[in-house]
Motif scaffolding. Structure first.
Motif, PDB file in Angstrom:
ATOM      1  N   MET A   1       0.845  -1.187   0.000  1.00 34.53           N
ATOM      2  CA  MET A   1       0.000   0.000   0.000  1.00 34.53           C
ATOM      3  C   MET A   1       0.890   1.250   0.000  1.00 34.53           C
ATOM      4  O   MET A   1       1.663   1.465   0.932  1.00 34.53           O
ATOM      5  CB  MET A   1      -0.905   0.008   1.241  1.00 34.53           C
ATOM      6  N   GLN A   2       0.808   2.037  -1.041  1.00 32.05           N
ATOM      7  CA  GLN A   2       1.612   3.251  -1.174  1.00 32.05           C
ATOM      8  C   GLN A   2       0.770   4.458  -0.766  1.00 32.05           C
ATOM      9  O   GLN A   2      -0.096   4.902  -1.507  1.00 32.05           O
ATOM     10  CB  GLN A   2       2.105   3.407  -2.626  1.00 32.05           C
ATOM     11  N   GLN A   4       0.430   8.469   0.679  1.00 34.41           N
ATOM     12  CA  GLN A   4       1.064   9.766   0.858  1.00 34.41           C
ATOM     13  C   GLN A   4       0.568  10.349   2.181  1.00 34.41           C
ATOM     14  O   GLN A   4      -0.633  10.440   2.419  1.00 34.41           O
ATOM     15  CB  GLN A   4       0.710  10.696  -0.307  1.00 34.41           C
ATOM     16  N   ALA A  44      -5.430   3.798  -3.360  1.00 28.41           N
ATOM     17  CA  ALA A  44      -4.277   3.147  -2.731  1.00 28.41           C
ATOM     18  C   ALA A  44      -4.728   2.079  -1.742  1.00 28.41           C
ATOM     19  O   ALA A  44      -4.081   1.037  -1.597  1.00 28.41           O
ATOM     20  CB  ALA A  44      -3.408   4.185  -2.030  1.00 28.41           C
TER      21      ALA A  44
END
Length: 306
Positions: A1-2, A4, A44
């Protein structure tokens, strides 16, 4: 899981504020930018985090779970950043503090010069309001309150205590005389509190349990700042918080009346924080300083310049 971090932070504020538009106004960005951030975050995660309807927004079950973990992630990141930068330059950043206007004026505002000298990288944002702030929704780091907080989501540290006593101005006493016994107060102009009737019951010392003087008031007000001004202007005698009256006593603007004749139970003063924020160095620095400041004030000494 990317993920921000900024998207996570924005999602947390959307959940707290309740609308995308409110989050956009707070950041001074278009709503479309907030929407893109939310879409990116949901992509995401691979799940829907918010229900959107004409009635507003609500968290999905997945959104509720994500919010809990997201807050922990943000708080851990903030604590890490604060610890690392604090080791280099000391506590830094903005601290938003909620308190009553009178406490802000009489206690906290005079303390800031010394606080900034000790911690030049700190910045204080004062939210002065008599109402009880919603700390998460309003982004409050520290709320200074009297009484014992009872929420499991908050951490409270006692930073001082407060008592009440009778005060009058020198001008009032010169014009009306200085009472030597509580019985003489019936011949004086007393100032009552119209917002909290219990504060008009002045407990007598050494006269038995429950003995008190019930004040009708020659003048009444529902505002503590106005009450203090009325006494300072010679309108009458009132029962005031020692913490707020002591600076005026030190300047000769107020005089204690009938000391020792009225009971003065101690009321704790707390710095209240959200559980996930109380370990941040910038918050600890403020609380430590204000605890020392309040202690010096109540001892009648000059508060620490530092």
């Amino acid at each position: 899981m990317q993920l921000q971090l900024d998207d996570v932070a924005l999602f947390a504020r959307i959940a707290e504020l309740g609308t995308l538009s409110a989050a956009a106004r707070e950041r001074d960005v278009p709503v479309s930018q907030v929407t893109r951030s939310l879409v990116r975050l949901e992509a995401a995660c691979g799940v829907r985090l918010l229900h959107r309807s004409t009635h507003g927004l609500s968290l999905t079950d997945e959104g509720d779970t994500f919010l809990a973990y997201g807050r922990r992630l943000l708080d851990t990141t903030a604590e890490l950043s604060s610890e690392l930068t604090g080791k280099l330059s000391g506590p830094s950043g903005w601290v938003r503090v909620s308190m009553s206007p009178l406490l802000a004026q009489m206690v906290i505002a005079p303390s800031l010069s010394g606080l900034y000298r000790q911690y030049p990288q700190l910045h204080i944002d004062i939210a002065a309001d008599d109402r009880m702030a919603d700390m998460a929704r309003e982004g409050i780091d520290i709320a200074i309150r009297t009484g014992t907080p009872n929420s499991e989501t908050l951490v409270a540290r006692q930073i001082g205590s407060n008592r009440r006593a009778l005060y009058a101005s020198p001008a009032y006493l010169a014009a009306h005389g200085t009472p030597q016994h509580p019985d003489e107060l019936k011949h004086h102009r007393l100032i009552g509190n119209s917002a909290s009737p219990t504060l008009n019951h002045w407990p007598l010392a050494g006269a038995g349990k429950g003995a008190e003087l019930v004040v009708q008031g020659h003048t009444r007000t529902d505002n503590s700042a106005v009450l203090l001004t009325l006494v300072e202007q010679g309108v009458g005698i009132a029962r005031l918080n020692d913490l707020l009256a002591q600076p005026l006593v030190a300047r000769g603007a107020l005089v204690p009346v009938l000391p020792g004749h009225f009971d003065s139970p101690s009321v704790p003063i707390y710095a209240v924080m959200l559980q996930e924020r109380h370990r941040l160095p910038k918050i600890r620095a403020c609380i430590d300083y204000w605890a020392l400041w309040l202690a010096e004030m109540m001892q009648g000494a000059s508060p620490p310049p530092r």
